[in-house]
Each structure stands twice: as C-alpha cells, then as structure tokens.
Design a protein around this motif. Structure first.
Motif, short mmCIF file in Angstrom:
data_model
loop_
_atom_site.label_atom_id
_atom_site.label_comp_id
_atom_site.label_asym_id
_atom_site.label_seq_id
_atom_site.Cartn_x
_atom_site.Cartn_y
_atom_site.Cartn_z
N LEU A 1 0.83 -1.21 0.00
CA LEU A 1 0.00 0.00 0.00
C LEU A 1 0.86 1.26 0.00
CD1 LEU A 1 -2.99 0.71 0.02
CD2 LEU A 1 -2.89 0.82 2.51
N ALA B 1 2.10 5.28 -3.14
CA ALA B 1 1.09 6.12 -2.49
C ALA B 1 1.51 7.59 -2.49
CB ALA B 1 0.82 5.65 -1.06
N GLY C 1 -6.49 -0.23 -18.81
CA GLY C 1 -5.23 0.41 -18.45
C GLY C 1 -5.45 1.84 -18.01
N HIS C 2 -4.37 2.58 -17.84
CA HIS C 2 -4.52 3.94 -17.35
C HIS C 2 -3.33 4.79 -17.74
CE1 HIS C 2 -1.62 3.35 -13.99
NE2 HIS C 2 -1.98 2.11 -14.18
N GLU D 1 -5.06 8.62 -13.37
CA GLU D 1 -6.33 8.24 -13.98
C GLU D 1 -7.47 8.47 -12.98
OE1 GLU D 1 -6.13 7.01 -17.08
OE2 GLU D 1 -8.24 6.51 -17.41
N GLN E 1 -10.66 7.86 -10.88
CA GLN E 1 -11.12 6.55 -10.42
C GLN E 1 -12.64 6.46 -10.44
OE1 GLN E 1 -8.89 6.46 -6.56
NE2 GLN E 1 -7.86 4.77 -7.59
N PRO F 1 -16.87 4.30 -6.57
CA PRO F 1 -16.68 3.43 -5.39
C PRO F 1 -15.20 3.29 -5.01
CG PRO F 1 -18.01 2.32 -7.07
CD PRO F 1 -17.50 3.58 -7.69
N VAL F 2 -14.31 3.27 -6.01
CA VAL F 2 -12.88 3.13 -5.72
C VAL F 2 -12.34 4.42 -5.09
CG1 VAL F 2 -10.58 2.70 -6.67
CG2 VAL F 2 -12.55 1.44 -7.56
N LEU G 1 -13.44 4.54 -1.52
CA LEU G 1 -12.62 3.62 -0.72
C LEU G 1 -11.24 4.22 -0.48
CD1 LEU G 1 -12.37 0.84 0.57
CD2 LEU G 1 -11.74 -0.08 -1.66
N ARG H 1 -11.45 6.64 2.24
CA ARG H 1 -11.59 6.01 3.56
C ARG H 1 -10.25 5.44 4.03
NH1 ARG H 1 -16.50 3.89 1.41
NH2 ARG H 1 -15.71 1.76 1.43
N ILE H 2 -9.47 4.87 3.08
CA ILE H 2 -8.14 4.36 3.45
C ILE H 2 -7.26 5.52 3.92
CG2 ILE H 2 -6.02 3.28 2.57
CD1 ILE H 2 -7.86 1.61 0.71
N SER I 1 -8.16 6.46 7.33
CA SER I 1 -7.78 5.48 8.35
C SER I 1 -6.32 5.62 8.76
CB SER I 1 -8.07 4.05 7.86
OG SER I 1 -7.15 3.66 6.85
N MET J 1 -2.22 12.84 -5.14
CA MET J 1 -2.73 11.89 -6.14
C MET J 1 -4.11 12.29 -6.64
SD MET J 1 -1.52 8.18 -4.64
CE MET J 1 -1.73 7.32 -6.20
N TYR J 2 -5.01 12.59 -5.71
CA TYR J 2 -6.39 12.93 -6.08
C TYR J 2 -6.87 14.07 -5.19
CZ TYR J 2 -6.03 8.24 -8.02
OH TYR J 2 -5.61 7.14 -8.71
N GLU K 1 -20.76 -3.64 -3.59
CA GLU K 1 -20.18 -2.99 -4.76
C GLU K 1 -19.14 -3.92 -5.38
OE1 GLU K 1 -20.56 1.77 -3.95
OE2 GLU K 1 -19.08 0.62 -2.85
N TYR L 1 -2.98 -5.58 -17.53
CA TYR L 1 -1.81 -4.72 -17.61
C TYR L 1 -1.03 -4.81 -16.30
CZ TYR L 1 -5.70 -1.99 -15.75
OH TYR L 1 -6.81 -1.60 -15.04
N LEU M 1 -3.95 3.73 -5.64
CA LEU M 1 -3.30 3.01 -4.55
C LEU M 1 -3.24 1.52 -4.89
CD1 LEU M 1 -5.00 4.62 -1.40
CD2 LEU M 1 -2.76 5.17 -2.40
N ARG N 1 -8.02 -0.26 11.45
CA ARG N 1 -8.69 0.89 10.83
C ARG N 1 -8.74 0.73 9.31
NH1 ARG N 1 -5.57 4.05 14.38
NH2 ARG N 1 -4.42 5.06 12.69
N ALA O 1 -11.99 0.50 6.74
CA ALA O 1 -12.22 1.34 5.56
C ALA O 1 -12.98 0.53 4.50
CB ALA O 1 -10.89 1.85 4.99
#
Lengths: 406, 480
Positions: free
Chosen positions: A161, A165, A355-356, A374, A376, A379-380, A383, A386-387, A390, A402-403, B187, B195, B201, B452, B456
């Motif tokens: 992860l 990142a 791809g992206h 790219e 997202q 839902p991604v 998420l 939320r990560i 956390s 990143m976003y 979901e 690829y 992430l 945690r 998520a």
C-alpha cells in the motif's frame, strides 16, 4: 510555516505532531528529484527526509537490503554493485526528463512513486521487491509492516500500500528490499525496420519463448534517431530491442535460438554490452522524449497487445510521439502541453482497451487542471478516501498529491 | 478458542435468513442449512477447531455474491468467504451466527490470453487447473502451494499463497494482475486487469493476503509464464545444519538463484526414507534439494557449479539427477514428507513462520532445545532459500494434555521466529491460530492501524470476524 529537516525517525514523529498541532499540512520530499510528478500539493509545511539516511542492514547471501528513506539511490546502487547485486526492478532516473538534474534521488521518493524500468517484465515492479517499511502515520505514530524476509503474510500488507502512495499514506522512514544478483552479462538484439504492430507481435513471440527475455522495447524511427547509440540512431529505421541477461556463457546459444524462434526477415543487429547499457538507460529514463522541453509526457500502462495500436492511433490523432516498453504494456508518449495535454483523447482511447494514463511531465498549471492520475470510478475513489482517513485522518501528509480530497 | 459472541437475534432469524438466501441464489442446492450438510463447513485444515455456520450459500455469479453481501450487511449477519477449505490456520472457520459464501460453484476458466500472457478465472477454480488450462501452449502458473490439487485461486489470493518455487517466481501477490472484489456494501470493484501496473493506490497488494477481511473475491487475473526448457534437482547431505545453512548462503552469493532450495533435517529424512525409500542418506543431519532451470547443458553447468560451491562445506553426500526419473526420485522424498511424518506419529502440528536465512542454524538449534524442553519430537522441512520454516511437532492427541503442550511449543517456536527478526506466518496466514500472537510481532498502535484499514473496507465489521486480529476478553464484540 516550518521547514522540517529531521535527522532521524524521532524527528519525523516530532515534525508530524507539530504539523498536526498547527493544523497545517506537510509537503514531503526526499531529494525532490520527482517533485514535479503528481498534482501540486498545497501545504503550510515542508518535510525533507535527506537527513534520515544510511544503510542499516545489507546481507548479500540473504538478498536483503534495509536503508533509511532519505538514503541517496546512488549510494544504494553503489553498495549493491560492490557485492555484484542490484535492485531487480531497474529503477528509472527521471531527472533529465523532469529537468531536476541537480537533485539527488532518494530511496523514499523511489518507493513513493513505485516506478519500475524495463526489467519489470521478468523481475516484477518496485512493489514486488519491497518487503518491509517503517512509516509515520498522520497521528505521528511509527508503524512497521513486512520485515526483512521475503515470505511474510502476517497481517495486512501495508508494504504494498505504501509503494506508489506518493507520500499520502505516511512518511516513509525506512525501507527493506529483496535484491538480486546482477546479471553477469547481457545481450541485446535489435530488429530493424518493423512497423509498430509487427514489433508488438515480435515482442510477444519473444516472451513466449523459454529464453527469459529480460526487456522488450520498440523505438519508432523518429525516437530511435535520438539515441546516443550509433547502431540505432544511424539506422534511419525503427528498432525492436530484445535483451537477454544471464551468465555470459549461456547467452550466445539463447540469442541464436531466440532469433530462430522469431523467424523474421528483418535485419538484425547485435549490440555490445556497453551500447546495450546506454540504450536501456535511454528507454528506462525516457530521455529519448526529453526534448522539446515544452511537451507534456505521459506514461501509460495497458495490455501488451493494445500498446502498438495505441501508439499509432494517438500519433495520427493528436500528433503524439513516443515508444513502448514492457513488450507493448508500457507506453511513453510526448504530447502538445496546450489545453489538457491530450488527456481526454488518451483516456478515451484507453477506455475500451483497459489500463490507465499518468501525466508524468507538464507545466504546473496543467498538472493542477488535468487529472495527473487516472480518475477513479466513484466506489474506488470513496474507498481510497476512507483508506486515507484510516491512516491520515487530518489529511496532513501530501494532501491532494494523487487525487483531490485524498 | 474464544470467538465473538454469536448474535442471538441473528440465530433466531435463521429460517427467514435461509429463505432470503434461497431467493437471492435460486439455483437448486445453492443454500445449505441442515446440520449434517453443514458439517464439512465447520473447519478447514486446522481441524482441531470446529463451528458450524448458520447457513452456507453457493452463488453462481458475482451478482449473486453482491446480493448476498448487501443482504448480510443490512441484516447485520457475519459473513465469511470460503474456497476449498484447505487453509491451515483456521481462517475459514465460521461463527454460529455467520453465513459462509462458498465459491465452489464458480470455477470456470473465463479467459486464456497467451498474447498478453494472462489467465482470468473464477475464484473457485483450483490452482492446478490454471496450469492445466495453459500447459498445451507451453505456459504455466507459477505459485504452487503443496495443496495445489485442491486449493482455490480465490483462497490463494486471500492467503497470498506461496510454494516451493517462489525463490525465483515470487508468491501469489507477485503473479496477480487483477481481481473482481465484492465489498460488504455489494459494490463490485474491478482492480487491475491485463496490464502490469494497476491505477491508484495498490489495492491489489492490500487485498492479497488479507484473509477475507476486506471483501469477497469472485474473479482473478494472473500472469502465466512460458515454462522453462527444463529443470533438474540435486541432493546434498551435510553433517551439520550449520554447514547446510552456510552452503545455502554461498550458493545465493555466487549469483545463482535456484528455482527451489529445500531443506530437511534428520528426523524428516528418516521418516521419509522409511516411507518411500527415496535413496536419501541416513547418516547426515541435513539434506538440501536444489533445483535449477534451463537447457540440458545449462542445467549441467549450473549443478556442477553448485556442487563445487557445496564442496567447500564438506558435504557427506552429493547426487546430481541426470534425467527425469532421477529428478523424480529426489523430489519424491520431499513431496511425501508430510505423509511420512503422519505415518510415524498419530498427530502433528505444522508450523509456518519465516526467519532470515542467515539465522537458519541458530534457529534450528533453538527449535531442537524447545523440542527437548517440551519432550516432543520436531521434524524440520522447509523452503531454505526464503527462510520459510515448517517445523512439524509430533504428538498424540489421545494422550491427556499433549495437544495443549504441542500448541505451547508451537507458540514458542513462532515467537522465536519473531525474535530472529522473522515473522509469524510465511504462507499459511494468521487466521485464529496465530491471532493472539500478533501482539508479539506488532505494537498496539500498529494493530490498531491495520484494523482501521480493515474498517475502511468493512465498516460494519462483519467480514471474517474473530480472525487475524487479537481478540480480547474486554473488547466489544466486532459488530456491536
């Protein structure tokens, strides 16, 4: 507004806690050679890891290297080289491409961007070689994940992860790699004058042989002409490059059998080791696309069968120029930086292929206005947020790198 | 083994829940709820611990999985994904109020793409089926856990399964390109694809090895590789574990990366010889099985070179296989090892921890001491190239207190792995078996952060409850 330059991990903890108390975010950097990559970060403080430096553990017989995050990449490579070993994923050096020539790339920055070079097709990505991390989270707590062993399924894999990142999920303070012996010798075979589509076929055929092709790239004529390797630059033709890397005594036979298996009429040039090294550095670092500097540069990950057609199509439609690596699975493209630098057209073209696309180089206003990474699916993205929450609940660490909102 | 208190309110609604599951998954026999029929789902490879679930559902599509998960979330029902049930750490043991989602009706090979070198398969497909599907074109799927005939690819992803060949080819996470992950919210997330680098992430890396804590995997895309021209092993015997360990170090230092490097100690060698007569030397403390790949000539060169390196450590025995038959004989001993141990001991615990390879001799020495302290015989069979130990503690479950003693010995060995700067699990996972030991490897802050991250994905705390993270007496029930 503070400029934190800690000398050790405890100093990083203090910096994060101070930033937290101030309610202002931190922009994290190592040698800052890749600071021009990603969305611009709006932050009150800066944190520079250069002081958190040094090799902590190196055991060649165990294939393990542990260094502090601010250690210069050059120091790591020199340490490994002395024992005949290397980072397996052939880390790219983007300084020439990004115009950050004076900067000293660090291992932390390398891990944060998770970029891998030509050998990725056989050796895996940076994240595959990364087996342990220490990082400070947004609460100022030190966390460890992974360790110094390559087989480890204890708890959630926060090592992976952290790779790629971009510093949004913690300040890396220490990283541990699985390393590998450096190939004793290499042999690069160039197939001259193939079209992009024929090149894609030849590369896929090469990877379907058992000869362990360690890199497969294609340079169209205009890109090949910029190479510093005469055999390629002066051919006035495109070049498919296939690299074999192993014990020298095994390479001639493998090369012969590979050429026989490809069964192509194209002229073949065998490159000596020094020329081969120069050429693969040019591919790895995308320096063939450095000039003209005002152009934007994209890095596109897609299915290997999709790469060649995409290169042709985007060349025709938006005047993009580029080449592909990873047997077609990695496309480097230079585009006109005006407007959205081709983002909409490139991403629409990728949509049906999978791809992206990542905008690696562009003027800051373009990087602020265009999605560098790219976009997202909802839902991604939810998420991802939320990560982030956390690990860094107050969004202190490289927010928005990143976003937006992450 | 203490588990979260089952929710009486959920158990009381059992008939309603079963009816609803049948509506969501209408195929015949897609829902199992009779006591006898539930028995196979009580446990996995860690069969000392058992608990029947409330019901088992066998969906036939990702959409059905999503519908079941959404329903369980809305109703507060704990839910557990299950592949073939071959895991060894209790990760697939259900709770009395939980629904098991079995992937055993989703076992199709969806796509073989030799040009892009990928295979896309449903999560219930067996590991071996991937290689079987692509070997006619000369390709194979690299990770080969010893349960590969039975274990499912979904379970392989959940446990980040390894195998004997990961020194060269890596473990599941290094061969994984994409998954279809269904979240508790129902979901369907498509992560990665054909690829090499997924966007954003590294969710793929996070999901791999997460033991069903983050979602249910319904489809998997893996890379397939062209098989090597050939492979052959050699067998070396040493008078001491130190010499064998030093030899492993020297081989890797030479620049040769064998495709497999297996280690067996004296008790394991003797058990194997008595069982299959593989021709292993009986007068040594340790044997190494070292396999290399390439053309016939390349293999000959590499094995000769390894023999030269090994000579520095005075091997008491050395045999290079010359053909497929001799190669099979060398592998026969290693592959029959667990069966051979089962033959000499009524019961055994198979431990799975990893240590740095430079600490092999020291660790084996300590394990020997622990065996003597507890009065239990321990055989060591493991992947020496990557330090993944599998000590087998032999015991008799019918003897009063022996299981508890063997478990205490196992816990001490796992703590030893952590003390040696290794880890609690190399490839079997934490499950319930090593849940409480997590505190030995991680700080409270580190465990809290991991939890945690889990939340998520699983905000209600309903996915595979009571596993991986330590479970305290004073801690509120997961979903309370």
């Amino acid at each position: 507004m503070a400029e934190f330059a800690p000398a050790d991990e405890a100093g990083v903890v203090d910096a994060v806690r101070e930033a937290r108390a101030s309610g202002e975010a931190i922009e994290i950097g190592g040698g800052c050679s890749r600071q021009g990559f990603g969305r611009p970060v709006q932050a009150g403080h800066t944190l520079r890891l250069k002081g958190v430096s040094g090799v902590e553990l190196y055991r060649p017989g165990e294939l393990v290297l542990r260094v502090r995050a601010g250690t210069p990449l050059a120091e790591v490579e020199a340490t490994l080289d002395e024992a005949g070993q290397a980072l397996p994923f052939e880390p790219p050096d983007l300084r020439v491409l990004l115009g950050s020539d004076g900067a000293v790339p660090t291992v932390g920055g390398l891990v944060a961007t998770n970029l891998s070079g030509p050998a990725r097709i056989v050796a895996g990505a940076l994240r595959d070689s990364l087996i342990g991390v220490r990082f400070v989270d947004g609460d100022g707590e030190v966390n460890r994940s992974g360790g110094r062993v390559m087989k480890n399924v204890t708890g959630l894999d926060l090592v992976k992860l952290q790779a790629g990142a971009h510093g949004t999920l913690g300040v890396l303070t220490e990283v541990t790699f699985k390393v590998l012996p450096k190939p004793q010798d290499t042999l690069t075979i160039a197939l001259v004058g193939l079209s992009s589509e024929a090149a894609g076929e030849a590369m896929r055929a090469a990877l379907a042989t058992p000869f362990e092709v360690s890199a497969a790239a294609y340079l169209p004529n205009s890109v090949a002409a910029r190479s510093g390797v005469n055999e390629i630059a002066r051919a006035d033709a495109s070049a498919v490059l296939l690299r074999l890397a192993y014990f020298g005594e095994f390479l001639p036979r493998r090369g012969r059998d590979l050429i026989a298996a490809l069964d192509l009429a194209a002229p073949i040039v065998e490159l000596p080791a020094d020329a081969s090294a120069v050429l693969w550095r040019e591919v790895r670092d995308a320096t063939l696309l450095t000039e003209p500097r005002e152009r934007a540069v994209w890095r596109i990950s897609t299915a290997p069968t999709a790469g060649p057609g995409l290169l042709t199509m985007l060349g025709r439609e938006i005047g993009a120029e580029g080449f592909f690596d990873w047997a077609g699975g990695l496309l480097w493209l230079a585009t006109d930086a005006a407007g959205d630098a081709g983002a909409a057209r490139i991403r629409a073209a990728l949509e049906p292929l999978g791809g992206h696309a990542t905008l690696v180089r562009a003027p800051s206003p373009v990087r602020a206005a265009v999605d560098v990474f790219e976009p997202q699916p909802e839902p991604v993205l939810a998420l991802t947020k939320r990560i982030k929450a956390s690990i860094d609940p107050d969004r202190l660490l490289n927010p928005g790198r990143m976003y937006a909102g992450v | 083994m203490r588990m979260p208190e089952p929710k009486a309110a959920v158990i009381a609604r059992r008939d309603t829940i079963v009816r609803e599951l049948k509506r969501l998954c209408p195929a015949p026999e897609a829902v199992i709820d009779g006591d006898d029929a539930l028995r196979p789902y009580e446990t996995d490879g860690l069969s000392a611990y058992r608990q029947a679930p409330l019901a088992v559902v066998l969906p036939q599509s990702t959409e059905e999985v999503a519908a079941v998960l959404r329903y369980c979330r809305d109703e507060g029902i704990p839910v557990l994904g299950r592949g073939a049930g071959t895991s060894l750490s209790g990760g697939a043991m259900p709770t009395a109020d939980g629904v098991v989602i079995s992937m055993m009706k989703m076992r199709d090979v969806l796509d073989l793409d030799f040009e892009n070198r990928t295979a896309t398969i449903e999560a219930g497909t067996t590991n071996i089926a991937i290689t079987q599907a692509c070997e006619h074109e000369g390709f194979f799927y690299a990770p080969d856990p010893s349960s590969q005939l039975a274990c499912s690819i979904g379970g392989n992803v959940a446990n980040n399964a390894g195998g004997a060949h990961c020194l060269k080819y890596g473990v599941t996470t290094n061969n994984l390109l994409g998954v279809k992950l269904v979240t508790l919210d129902g979901e369907v997330l498509e992560i990665g694809g054909k690829y090499l680098e997924p966007a954003g992430l590294d969710l793929l890396g996070l999901v791999c090895g997460s033991e069903g804590q983050l979602g249910i995997i319904t489809e998997v895309t893996v890379r397939i590789l062209r098989a090597p021209e050939g492979a052959r092993p050699m067998l070396l015997g040493f008078q001491s574990n130190e010499q064998a360990g030093a030899c492993v170090d020297a081989i890797i230092n030479s620049g040769i990366i064998p495709v497999a490097l297996e280690f067996m100690d004296r008790p394991a060698i003797h058990a194997v010889e008595a069982f299959v007569h593989a021709g292993y030397p009986l007068d040594v403390e340790a044997v190494l099985i070292i396999e290399v790949e390439g053309s016939e000539a390349e293999i000959d060169t590499l094995l000769e070179r390894i023999a030269e390196i090994a000579a520095r450590f005075e091997p008491a025995f050395s045999r290079i296989s010359r053909d497929a038959q001799e190669a099979a004989a060398i592998w026969l001993g290693r592959k029959s090892a667990f069966g051979a141990i089962g033959r000499i001991s009524p019961d055994y615990i198979c431990i799975d921890g990893t240590i740095p390879t430079s600490k092999l001799p020291e660790t084996l020495h300590h394990i020997g001491d622990l065996g003597r302290t507890y009065g239990l015989e321990i055989a060591n069979i493991f992947h020496a190239g990557d330090g993944n130990l599998h000590p087998l503690i032999l015991y008799n479950a019918n003897a009063e207190g022996e299981l508890a003693k063997a478990e205490r010995c196992a816990a001490d060995i796992l703590k030893l792995c952590v003390d040696m700067e290794g880890c609690l699990s190399g490839e079997h996972g934490v499950g319930i078996e090593k849940r409480e030991l997590m505190r030995y490897q991680f700080t409270a802050a580190e465990l809290a952060l991991q939890e945690r991250v889990k939340h998520a994905f699983d905000r209600e705390g309903l996915l595979n409850v009571g596993k991986v993270f330590p479970f305290d007496e004073d801690r509120p029930a997961e979903a309370a």
